[in-house]
Design a protein around this motif. Structure first.
Motif, PDB file in Angstrom:
ATOM      1  N   PRO A  96       0.554  -1.325   0.037  1.00  0.00           N
ATOM      2  CA  PRO A  96       0.334   0.133  -0.222  1.00  0.00           C
ATOM      3  C   PRO A  96       0.227   0.999   0.410  1.00  0.00           C
ATOM      4  O   PRO A  96       0.133   3.024  -0.515  1.00  0.00           O
ATOM      5  N   VAL A  97       2.408   1.615   0.812  1.00  0.00           N
ATOM      6  CA  VAL A  97       3.398   2.325   0.453  1.00  0.00           C
ATOM      7  C   VAL A  97       3.324   2.691  -0.731  1.00  0.00           C
ATOM      8  O   VAL A  97       3.376   3.766  -0.759  1.00  0.00           O
ATOM      9  N   THR A  98       3.891   2.003  -1.171  1.00  0.00           N
ATOM     10  CA  THR A  98       4.583   2.044  -2.914  1.00  0.00           C
ATOM     11  C   THR A  98       2.401   2.083  -3.774  1.00  0.00           C
ATOM     12  O   THR A  98       3.313   3.267  -4.498  1.00  0.00           O
ATOM     13  N   LEU A  99       1.933   1.522  -3.765  1.00  0.00           N
ATOM     14  CA  LEU A  99       1.362   2.480  -4.756  1.00  0.00           C
ATOM     15  C   LEU A  99       0.366   3.252  -3.987  1.00  0.00           C
ATOM     16  O   LEU A  99       0.283   3.695  -5.254  1.00  0.00           O
ATOM     17  N   ALA A 100       0.376   3.757  -2.563  1.00  0.00           N
ATOM     18  CA  ALA A 100      -0.291   4.462  -2.241  1.00  0.00           C
ATOM     19  C   ALA A 100       0.746   6.449  -3.463  1.00  0.00           C
ATOM     20  O   ALA A 100       0.642   7.270  -3.821  1.00  0.00           O
ATOM     21  N   LEU A 101       2.349   6.201  -3.379  1.00  0.00           N
ATOM     22  CA  LEU A 101       3.145   7.022  -3.650  1.00  0.00           C
ATOM     23  C   LEU A 101       2.786   7.197  -5.107  1.00  0.00           C
ATOM     24  O   LEU A 101       3.240   8.192  -5.566  1.00  0.00           O
ATOM     25  N   VAL A 102       2.949   5.651  -5.630  1.00  0.00           N
ATOM     26  CA  VAL A 102       3.003   5.471  -7.360  1.00  0.00           C
ATOM     27  C   VAL A 102       1.873   6.409  -7.820  1.00  0.00           C
ATOM     28  O   VAL A 102       1.672   7.039  -8.395  1.00  0.00           O
ATOM     29  N   THR A 103       0.220   5.967  -7.091  1.00  0.00           N
ATOM     30  CA  THR A 103      -0.481   6.741  -7.694  1.00  0.00           C
ATOM     31  C   THR A 103      -1.244   7.694  -7.579  1.00  0.00           C
ATOM     32  O   THR A 103      -1.278   8.136  -8.210  1.00  0.00           O
ATOM     33  N   VAL A 104      -0.891   8.592  -6.031  1.00  0.00           N
ATOM     34  CA  VAL A 104      -1.107   9.685  -6.282  1.00  0.00           C
ATOM     35  C   VAL A 104      -0.401  10.141  -7.204  1.00  0.00           C
ATOM     36  O   VAL A 104      -0.576  12.264  -7.939  1.00  0.00           O
ATOM     37  N   SER A 105       1.101  10.285  -7.172  1.00  0.00           N
ATOM     38  CA  SER A 105       2.472  11.169  -8.806  1.00  0.00           C
ATOM     39  C   SER A 105       2.121  10.833  -9.631  1.00  0.00           C
ATOM     40  O   SER A 105       1.147  11.779 -10.238  1.00  0.00           O
ATOM     41  N   MET A 106       0.817   9.790 -10.069  1.00  0.00           N
ATOM     42  CA  MET A 106       0.783   9.870 -10.872  1.00  0.00           C
ATOM     43  C   MET A 106      -0.600  10.204 -11.518  1.00  0.00           C
ATOM     44  O   MET A 106      -0.556  10.858 -12.402  1.00  0.00           O
ATOM     45  N   SER A 165      10.878   8.645   5.989  1.00  0.00           N
ATOM     46  CA  SER A 165       9.655   8.393   6.511  1.00  0.00           C
ATOM     47  C   SER A 165       9.243   7.806   8.294  1.00  0.00           C
ATOM     48  O   SER A 165      10.038   7.385   8.760  1.00  0.00           O
ATOM     49  N   SER A 166       7.945   8.429   7.759  1.00  0.00           N
ATOM     50  CA  SER A 166       7.016   7.746   9.412  1.00  0.00           C
ATOM     51  C   SER A 166       6.208   6.940   9.263  1.00  0.00           C
ATOM     52  O   SER A 166       5.525   6.746  10.433  1.00  0.00           O
ATOM     53  N   ILE A 167       5.731   6.873   8.140  1.00  0.00           N
ATOM     54  CA  ILE A 167       4.819   5.738   7.762  1.00  0.00           C
ATOM     55  C   ILE A 167       5.048   4.689   8.539  1.00  0.00           C
ATOM     56  O   ILE A 167       6.302   3.624   8.377  1.00  0.00           O
ATOM     57  N   THR A 168       4.242   3.341   9.502  1.00  0.00           N
ATOM     58  CA  THR A 168       3.814   2.549   9.831  1.00  0.00           C
ATOM     59  C   THR A 168       2.974   2.119  10.077  1.00  0.00           C
ATOM     60  O   THR A 168       1.587   3.016  10.547  1.00  0.00           O
ATOM     61  N   PRO A 169       2.577   0.549  10.660  1.00  0.00           N
ATOM     62  CA  PRO A 169       0.971   0.171  10.066  1.00  0.00           C
ATOM     63  C   PRO A 169       0.663   1.063  11.557  1.00  0.00           C
ATOM     64  O   PRO A 169       0.803   1.038  13.028  1.00  0.00           O
ATOM     65  N   GLY A 170      -0.251   1.662  11.217  1.00  0.00           N
ATOM     66  CA  GLY A 170      -1.441   2.414  12.037  1.00  0.00           C
ATOM     67  C   GLY A 170      -1.359   3.927  11.989  1.00  0.00           C
ATOM     68  O   GLY A 170      -1.505   4.126  12.939  1.00  0.00           O
ATOM     69  N   ALA A 171      -0.655   4.146  10.771  1.00  0.00           N
ATOM     70  CA  ALA A 171       0.035   5.481  10.901  1.00  0.00           C
ATOM     71  C   ALA A 171      -0.926   6.378  10.533  1.00  0.00           C
ATOM     72  O   ALA A 171      -1.911   5.756   9.667  1.00  0.00           O
ATOM     73  N   GLY A 172      -1.442   7.681  11.454  1.00  0.00           N
ATOM     74  CA  GLY A 172      -2.088   8.334  10.569  1.00  0.00           C
ATOM     75  C   GLY A 172      -2.097   9.207   9.400  1.00  0.00           C
ATOM     76  O   GLY A 172      -1.055   8.952   8.762  1.00  0.00           O
ATOM     77  N   TRP A 176       1.397  10.464   6.661  1.00  0.00           N
ATOM     78  CA  TRP A 176       1.271  10.042   5.324  1.00  0.00           C
ATOM     79  C   TRP A 176       1.561  10.706   4.539  1.00  0.00           C
ATOM     80  O   TRP A 176       2.395  10.632   4.018  1.00  0.00           O
ATOM     81  N   VAL A 177       0.794  11.631   4.400  1.00  0.00           N
ATOM     82  CA  VAL A 177       0.857  13.211   3.916  1.00  0.00           C
ATOM     83  C   VAL A 177       2.266  13.641   4.047  1.00  0.00           C
ATOM     84  O   VAL A 177       3.068  14.127   3.325  1.00  0.00           O
ATOM     85  N   ALA A 178       2.655  13.800   5.500  1.00  0.00           N
ATOM     86  CA  ALA A 178       4.449  14.292   5.751  1.00  0.00           C
ATOM     87  C   ALA A 178       5.615  13.384   4.572  1.00  0.00           C
ATOM     88  O   ALA A 178       5.991  13.980   4.618  1.00  0.00           O
ATOM     89  N   SER A 179       5.318  12.303   5.220  1.00  0.00           N
ATOM     90  CA  SER A 179       5.825  11.831   3.980  1.00  0.00           C
ATOM     91  C   SER A 179       6.382  11.270   2.522  1.00  0.00           C
ATOM     92  O   SER A 179       7.265  10.868   2.232  1.00  0.00           O
ATOM     93  N   LEU A 180       5.644  11.368   2.427  1.00  0.00           N
ATOM     94  CA  LEU A 180       5.210  11.516   0.488  1.00  0.00           C
ATOM     95  C   LEU A 180       5.097  12.454   0.257  1.00  0.00           C
ATOM     96  O   LEU A 180       5.153  12.603  -1.717  1.00  0.00           O
ATOM     97  N   VAL A 184       7.147  12.724  -3.554  1.00  0.00           N
ATOM     98  CA  VAL A 184       5.781  13.024  -5.330  1.00  0.00           C
ATOM     99  C   VAL A 184       6.600  14.000  -5.782  1.00  0.00           C
ATOM    100  O   VAL A 184       6.198  13.951  -6.739  1.00  0.00           O
ATOM    101  N   ILE A 185       6.396  15.330  -4.956  1.00  0.00           N
ATOM    102  CA  ILE A 185       6.819  16.525  -5.353  1.00  0.00           C
ATOM    103  C   ILE A 185       8.311  15.888  -6.680  1.00  0.00           C
ATOM    104  O   ILE A 185       8.620  16.497  -7.720  1.00  0.00           O
ATOM    105  N   ALA A 186       9.354  15.244  -5.924  1.00  0.00           N
ATOM    106  CA  ALA A 186      10.063  14.438  -6.975  1.00  0.00           C
ATOM    107  C   ALA A 186       9.941  14.091  -7.857  1.00  0.00           C
ATOM    108  O   ALA A 186      10.292  13.992  -9.489  1.00  0.00           O
ATOM    109  N   ILE A 187       8.909  13.830  -8.315  1.00  0.00           N
ATOM    110  CA  ILE A 187       8.129  12.717  -9.399  1.00  0.00           C
ATOM    111  C   ILE A 187       7.705  12.925 -10.469  1.00  0.00           C
ATOM    112  O   ILE A 187       7.837  13.357 -11.318  1.00  0.00           O
ATOM    113  N   VAL A 188       6.479  14.091  -9.914  1.00  0.00           N
ATOM    114  CA  VAL A 188       6.253  15.226 -10.478  1.00  0.00           C
ATOM    115  C   VAL A 188       6.920  15.968 -10.965  1.00  0.00           C
ATOM    116  O   VAL A 188       6.955  15.570 -12.564  1.00  0.00           O
ATOM    117  N   LEU A 189       7.914  16.199 -10.789  1.00  0.00           N
ATOM    118  CA  LEU A 189       8.855  17.588 -11.856  1.00  0.00           C
ATOM    119  C   LEU A 189       9.366  16.298 -12.293  1.00  0.00           C
ATOM    120  O   LEU A 189       9.700  17.386 -13.104  1.00  0.00           O
TER     121      LEU A 189
END
Length: 313
Positions: A96-106, A165-172, A176-180, A184-189
């Motif tokens: 889910p972490v990788t999919l969130a990173l890739v999906t939001v970026s794309m 990254s501060s993403i851990t199981p059960g993280a709020g 997720w927003v702070a870590s990604l 995401v900005i790097a990928i989008v650019l």
């Protein structure tokens, strides 16, 4: 349309089997003993042989692959050879972490590239030049360089975002927003201007076609022609480019994940490959190829809906 989807799905399943077979075979040609890596350098040859028998490594390669494939088909991907964690549990926490990173970026790349590419094709001028220059710069500068620059500026010198990254199981959601955000900005650019250039070319090609001139001669407005006809005709080319970028990003996310210490499947796959943890590696391969097949199927169906000629190709 149904037959078209079934054909694409069937070819995707064949591709899945072939890639899994090739990956499984190549994993056993790294020149090291997996059993020795597990039991340690101090183990006796008898202990190594016992571990090989326990893991089935004494069986022919074809038998091992068929056994793994049969278990996978039944929903059992096994356990890690270097711990007690099941493959399913490892993927459940990492995927889910990788999919969130890739999906939001794309998603952001798709929206921004469509707007920029369309504006460059319609307005031309400085917008067009900016998109083309940005595409050259984006191709020349690797994504990990942008990631390092962003991490240095906004995580080290100006600690606006966390460097790790501060993403851990059960993280709020805030973690997720702070870590990604920076990844995401790097990928989008890195991706947006190249995608915008492809969409620009597709829009220009559509605007130069005869049917567009016919629509203008009938008195239709430029806005209606653009949004109802030109963008629909340019969509297949844009979707193809974006799907290829999604696939490339899914495989190359490991670099971004390492820079920001993101607990995704990229880092999991690298560690498992180095250790020779075959169940983990094959689980990553299976899920990754499955996602790629589903993305390509969705793109094919979208192209088939937009252009009926694609269904018979």
């Amino acid at each position: 349309m149904i037959l078209f989807a079934l054909r694409r799905l069937g070819s995707g399943l064949v591709l899945l089997v072939v890639i899994c077979a090739i990956a499984y075979t190549l994993l056993f040609f790294n020149g090291s003993s997996i059993a020795r890596n597990i039991v340690g350098d101090q183990a006796t040859p008898e202990q190594v042989a016992l571990k090989e028998q326990e893991l089935g490594l004494d069986q022919p390669l074809a038998v091992r692959f068929l056994t793994w494939a049969g278990d996978a088909l039944a929903g059992d991907l096994g356990r890690s050879w270097f711990g007690t964690l099941t493959v399913a549990d490892a993927l459940t926490t990492r995927l889910p972490v990788t999919l969130a990173l890739v999906t939001v970026s794309m998603v952001l790349v798709t929206v921004l590239a469509t707007v920029l590419g369309t504006a460059a094709a319609v307005k031309r001028g400085w917008v067009d030049r900016a998109v083309q220059i940005g595409a050259v710069v984006g191709d020349a500068v690797p994504g990990f360089v942008l990631a390092i620059v962003l991490a240095t500026l906004f995580a080290v010198r100006l600690p606006v975002f966390p460097a790790v990254s501060s993403i851990t199981p059960g993280a709020g959601a805030d973690a997720w927003v702070a870590s990604l955000t920076l990844p995401v900005i790097a990928i989008v650019l890195n991706y947006v201007t190249a995608s915008a250039q492809q969409i620009r070319s597709a829009v220009i090609a559509q605007r130069d076609r005869d049917f567009v001139r016919t629509l203008r001669s009938r008195g239709l407005g430029e806005g209606e022609i653009l949004f109802k006809h030109v963008l629909r005709g340019a969509a297949p080319a844009g979707l193809t480019v974006l799907s290829l970028q999604f696939v490339g990003l899914l495989g190359g996310a490991v670099i971004i994940e390492r820079i920001f210490a993101i607990p995704g499947i990229g880092q999991l796959a690298v560690d498992a490959t180095v250790n020779g943890d075959i169940p983990i590696v094959m689980g990553v391969v299976l899920y990754t190829v499955g996602i790629v097949i589903l993305v390509n199927l969705a793109v094919d169906l979208a192209n088939g809906w937009l252009n009926p000629k694609v269904r018979t190709s």
